[in-house]
Design an enzyme around this catalytic site. Sequence first.
Site, PDB file in Angstrom:
ATOM      1  N   LYS A  13       0.857  -1.269  -0.353  1.00 51.37           N
ATOM      2  CA  LYS A  13      -0.078  -0.025   0.355  1.00 51.37           C
ATOM      3  C   LYS A  13       0.908   1.370   0.406  1.00 51.37           C
ATOM      4  O   LYS A  13       0.694   2.308  -0.661  1.00 51.37           O
ATOM      5  CB  LYS A  13      -1.029   0.244   1.443  1.00 51.37           C
ATOM      6  N   ARG A  87      -9.105   1.122   9.092  1.00 51.21           N
ATOM      7  CA  ARG A  87      -9.076  -0.414   9.225  1.00 51.21           C
ATOM      8  C   ARG A  87      -9.755  -0.788  10.299  1.00 51.21           C
ATOM      9  O   ARG A  87     -10.336  -1.946  10.384  1.00 51.21           O
ATOM     10  CB  ARG A  87      -7.641  -0.272  10.031  1.00 51.21           C
ATOM     11  N   ARG A 126      11.319  -7.211   4.115  1.00 49.87           N
ATOM     12  CA  ARG A 126      12.090  -5.236   4.581  1.00 49.87           C
ATOM     13  C   ARG A 126      12.582  -5.211   5.677  1.00 49.87           C
ATOM     14  O   ARG A 126      14.153  -4.353   5.804  1.00 49.87           O
ATOM     15  CB  ARG A 126      10.539  -5.334   4.926  1.00 49.87           C
ATOM     16  N   ARG A 138      11.688  -1.646  11.399  1.00 45.14           N
ATOM     17  CA  ARG A 138      10.105  -1.622  12.158  1.00 45.14           C
ATOM     18  C   ARG A 138      10.712  -2.055  13.094  1.00 45.14           C
ATOM     19  O   ARG A 138      10.727  -3.838  13.089  1.00 45.14           O
ATOM     20  CB  ARG A 138       9.413  -1.830  11.194  1.00 45.14           C
ATOM     21  N   ARG A 149      -0.483  -8.970  13.626  1.00 52.63           N
ATOM     22  CA  ARG A 149      -1.016  -7.387  12.766  1.00 52.63           C
ATOM     23  C   ARG A 149      -2.239  -8.163  11.372  1.00 52.63           C
ATOM     24  O   ARG A 149      -2.961  -8.007  11.025  1.00 52.63           O
ATOM     25  CB  ARG A 149       0.357  -7.014  12.010  1.00 52.63           C
TER      26      ARG A 149
HETATM   27  P1  AMP Z   1       0.802  -0.089   8.821  1.00 50.35           P
HETATM   28  O1  AMP Z   1       2.350   1.109   9.034  1.00 50.35           O
HETATM   29  O2  AMP Z   1      -0.013   0.792   8.401  1.00 50.35           O
HETATM   30  O3  AMP Z   1       1.707  -1.497   8.973  1.00 50.35           O
HETATM   31  O4  AMP Z   1       0.719   0.652  10.352  1.00 50.35           O
HETATM   32  C1  AMP Z   1       1.934   0.341  12.203  1.00 50.35           C
HETATM   33  C2  AMP Z   1       0.757  -0.212  12.862  1.00 50.35           C
HETATM   34  O5  AMP Z   1       0.423   1.274  12.971  1.00 50.35           O
HETATM   35  C3  AMP Z   1      -0.382  -0.756  12.386  1.00 50.35           C
HETATM   36  O6  AMP Z   1      -0.010  -2.113  13.209  1.00 50.35           O
HETATM   37  C4  AMP Z   1      -1.344  -0.482  13.797  1.00 50.35           C
HETATM   38  O7  AMP Z   1      -0.492  -0.498  15.263  1.00 50.35           O
HETATM   39  C5  AMP Z   1      -1.305   1.118  13.506  1.00 50.35           C
HETATM   40  N1  AMP Z   1      -1.926   1.826  12.578  1.00 50.35           N
HETATM   41  C6  AMP Z   1      -2.222   2.009  11.457  1.00 50.35           C
HETATM   42  N2  AMP Z   1      -2.569   2.758  11.033  1.00 50.35           N
HETATM   43  C7  AMP Z   1      -4.183   2.418  11.697  1.00 50.35           C
HETATM   44  C8  AMP Z   1      -5.479   1.893  11.931  1.00 50.35           C
HETATM   45  N3  AMP Z   1      -6.256   3.163  10.714  1.00 50.35           N
HETATM   46  N4  AMP Z   1      -5.734   1.764  13.052  1.00 50.35           N
HETATM   47  C9  AMP Z   1      -5.521   1.299  13.613  1.00 50.35           C
HETATM   48  N5  AMP Z   1      -3.943   1.165  14.144  1.00 50.35           N
HETATM   49  C10 AMP Z   1      -3.434   1.671  13.252  1.00 50.35           C
END
Ligand code: AMP
Length: 193
Positions: A13, A87, A126, A138, A149
Amino acid sequence: MNIILLGPPGAGKGTQASRLVETRDMIQLSTGDMLREAKTSGTEMGKIVAEVMDRGDLVTDEIVIGLIREKLDGDNKGGFIFDGFPRTLAQADALSDLLAEKGDRLDAVIEMRVDDETLVQRILGRAREAEAAGNAARADDNEDSIRTRLMAYYKQTAPLIGYYHAKGMLSSVDGLGGIDEVAGEIQKVLDKA
Ligand code: AMP
């Protein structure tokens, strides 16, 4: 044009959103990036979200909706790409309300499909790349967090596929191809939207 890129962690994404920023002058709104920034800023909110994120669980709707609300003010050039948001169904409802308040709307939701094993391998790859380049991986790019996740995705986020399908907004693309190939599929969807 405002769009959502929907898909499990590791689906690509963020990569595709960056492409759209370049090719369509859109603005990328990644709640993951915003939360990681909050984490490193040492604010109270950052401390609250750090543990939840590292574990791989979702941060509360209230926090992420608040972050998005702040960003929707101001110029939106070619429109917004929502990357990693919404989400949950509550976030999806909040997003349509926020856009409606601005007199705006969502134009398309693009689901990026990738199988689980590829996702896990991509994310671990990654992490290895970051380490080899001398950067920290990360904190949530480890096998335990990845599984959490993925579970959060299937339990809380995947219902959005049916939700947007019912609204007639959903298109799905195969996320397994190369970056250019997937970008081409996304362009086709946007040209029709
Ligand atoms: P991402 O970089 O999109 O994979 O997000 C990393 C982490 O941030 C996720 O595993 C969640 O813990 C948190 N996170 C990101 N976006 C959201 C969202 N829209 N709602 C809830 N938690 C989020």
